[in-house]
Motif scaffolding. Sequence first.
Motif, mmCIF file in Angstrom:
data_model
loop_
_atom_site.group_PDB
_atom_site.id
_atom_site.type_symbol
_atom_site.label_atom_id
_atom_site.label_comp_id
_atom_site.label_asym_id
_atom_site.label_seq_id
_atom_site.Cartn_x
_atom_site.Cartn_y
_atom_site.Cartn_z
ATOM 1 N N ALA A 49 0.834 -1.207 0.000
ATOM 2 C CA ALA A 49 0.000 0.000 0.000
ATOM 3 C C ALA A 49 0.869 1.257 0.000
ATOM 4 O O ALA A 49 0.566 2.228 -0.711
ATOM 5 C CB ALA A 49 -0.941 -0.008 1.198
ATOM 6 N N ALA A 50 1.957 1.263 0.776
ATOM 7 C CA ALA A 50 2.854 2.423 0.815
ATOM 8 C C ALA A 50 3.528 2.632 -0.532
ATOM 9 O O ALA A 50 3.630 3.758 -1.023
ATOM 10 C CB ALA A 50 3.900 2.248 1.913
ATOM 11 N N ILE A 51 3.967 1.556 -1.149
ATOM 12 C CA ILE A 51 4.626 1.664 -2.450
ATOM 13 C C ILE A 51 3.646 2.159 -3.506
ATOM 14 O O ILE A 51 3.969 3.039 -4.313
ATOM 15 C CB ILE A 51 5.257 0.313 -2.845
ATOM 16 N N GLN A 52 2.422 1.635 -3.506
ATOM 17 C CA GLN A 52 1.423 2.084 -4.484
ATOM 18 C C GLN A 52 1.061 3.549 -4.254
ATOM 19 O O GLN A 52 0.904 4.304 -5.215
ATOM 20 C CB GLN A 52 0.164 1.202 -4.413
ATOM 21 N N ALA A 53 0.942 3.965 -3.001
ATOM 22 C CA ALA A 53 0.652 5.372 -2.704
ATOM 23 C C ALA A 53 1.786 6.271 -3.187
ATOM 24 O O ALA A 53 1.535 7.363 -3.723
ATOM 25 C CB ALA A 53 0.415 5.554 -1.208
ATOM 26 N N ASN A 54 3.039 5.820 -3.018
ATOM 27 C CA ASN A 54 4.180 6.586 -3.523
ATOM 28 C C ASN A 54 4.106 6.740 -5.039
ATOM 29 O O ASN A 54 4.313 7.828 -5.574
ATOM 30 C CB ASN A 54 5.492 5.902 -3.137
ATOM 31 N N LEU A 55 3.829 5.642 -5.725
ATOM 32 C CA LEU A 55 3.723 5.695 -7.186
ATOM 33 C C LEU A 55 2.599 6.632 -7.621
ATOM 34 O O LEU A 55 2.759 7.419 -8.564
ATOM 35 C CB LEU A 55 3.490 4.297 -7.756
ATOM 36 N N ASP A 56 1.454 6.540 -6.945
ATOM 37 C CA ASP A 56 0.324 7.408 -7.286
ATOM 38 C C ASP A 56 0.683 8.879 -7.087
ATOM 39 O O ASP A 56 0.331 9.725 -7.916
ATOM 40 C CB ASP A 56 -0.904 7.045 -6.447
ATOM 41 N N SER A 86 9.241 2.321 3.507
ATOM 42 C CA SER A 86 8.659 0.978 3.513
ATOM 43 C C SER A 86 9.720 0.013 4.034
ATOM 44 O O SER A 86 10.874 0.387 4.212
ATOM 45 C CB SER A 86 8.199 0.564 2.113
ATOM 46 N N GLU A 87 9.311 -1.205 4.270
ATOM 47 C CA GLU A 87 10.254 -2.214 4.748
ATOM 48 C C GLU A 87 10.938 -2.939 3.601
ATOM 49 O O GLU A 87 11.746 -3.835 3.825
ATOM 50 C CB GLU A 87 9.540 -3.216 5.650
ATOM 51 N N LEU A 111 7.918 -6.772 -6.086
ATOM 52 C CA LEU A 111 7.207 -5.511 -5.882
ATOM 53 C C LEU A 111 7.082 -4.686 -7.155
ATOM 54 O O LEU A 111 6.783 -3.496 -7.085
ATOM 55 C CB LEU A 111 7.910 -4.691 -4.786
ATOM 56 N N ASP A 112 7.316 -5.282 -8.309
ATOM 57 C CA ASP A 112 7.165 -4.550 -9.562
ATOM 58 C C ASP A 112 5.752 -3.989 -9.658
ATOM 59 O O ASP A 112 4.773 -4.667 -9.347
ATOM 60 C CB ASP A 112 7.417 -5.457 -10.770
ATOM 61 N N ALA A 113 5.659 -2.719 -10.069
ATOM 62 C CA ALA A 113 4.356 -2.073 -10.187
ATOM 63 C C ALA A 113 4.464 -0.969 -11.233
ATOM 64 O O ALA A 113 5.567 -0.553 -11.602
ATOM 65 C CB ALA A 113 3.911 -1.496 -8.849
ATOM 66 N N GLU A 114 3.305 -0.525 -11.691
ATOM 67 C CA GLU A 114 3.293 0.587 -12.634
ATOM 68 C C GLU A 114 1.984 1.349 -12.531
ATOM 69 O O GLU A 114 0.975 0.813 -12.084
ATOM 70 C CB GLU A 114 3.535 0.114 -14.067
ATOM 71 N N VAL A 115 2.070 2.622 -12.919
ATOM 72 C CA VAL A 115 0.902 3.490 -12.962
ATOM 73 C C VAL A 115 0.863 4.082 -14.367
ATOM 74 O O VAL A 115 1.868 4.634 -14.835
ATOM 75 C CB VAL A 115 0.992 4.610 -11.909
ATOM 76 N N LEU A 116 -0.262 3.951 -15.009
ATOM 77 C CA LEU A 116 -0.406 4.510 -16.353
ATOM 78 C C LEU A 116 -0.568 6.024 -16.271
ATOM 79 O O LEU A 116 -1.246 6.551 -15.392
ATOM 80 C CB LEU A 116 -1.608 3.891 -17.056
ATOM 81 N N LEU A 117 0.060 6.728 -17.213
ATOM 82 C CA LEU A 117 -0.033 8.178 -17.310
ATOM 83 C C LEU A 117 -0.834 8.537 -18.551
ATOM 84 O O LEU A 117 -0.857 7.772 -19.522
ATOM 85 C CB LEU A 117 1.367 8.796 -17.401
#
Length: 160
Positions: A49-56, A86-87, A111-117
Motif C-alpha cells: 500500500a505504501a509503495i502504491q501510494a508513492n507511485l500514485d 517501507s520495509e 514488488l514490480d508495479a506501474e501506474v499509467l499516465l
Amino acid sequence: MSRLRKNEEGAATELGYVFTFLLGVVLLSVFGVWAYSIETATRERWNNAAIQANLDDVAEAVERADDAARLDAGLRYVERVDWRPSEADETTMTLVLQQDVLRLDHGAGDLDAEVLLSGLGPAAHEGEVVLAGVEAVWVIYDQGVTRIALIPPLDTLSGS
C-alpha cells in the motif's frame, strides 16, 4: 513391615501429565505460527500500500507538470514528492518514468508495479532513479521535458 505392592495408578497419572504438556506445546506452537503469518501478511499488505501510494503521488505530480506544460511551453515546473518509507529493500528498487507509464522495477520482481499516465501533455517524459535512502522524488518540467530526479534544480534550492 510394609510390603511393596504393584500400583499402576501413579504411572497413568504421570503419562497424563506428559501428554497434557505435549498438547500444550503443540497448541502454543500452532498459535505462534498462526500469529506470525498474520503479522507477515499485514506487513506485506502495508508495504504494498505504501509503495502504491508513492507511485500514485509521483504520477499525479507528473500529470500536474504536464498540465503546466500545456499552459505555457516556456514555463518551468518543479514539485517535491515525499517518498513514504517501507520495509522493502529500496536499494534494489528503481523508479522509471516513460511517456505513458511510471514503473517501479524491483530487483527480485516481487514488488514490480506501474501506474499509467495520460501522456497527453506536450512534454517528453524521462528519468530513472534508484530509491536507496530516498526521502523525496522531484518532478521537473523544463524546456519541453518532464523528468524525475533525486535532486532539485540548484536555482530552486537557492530561492531564485
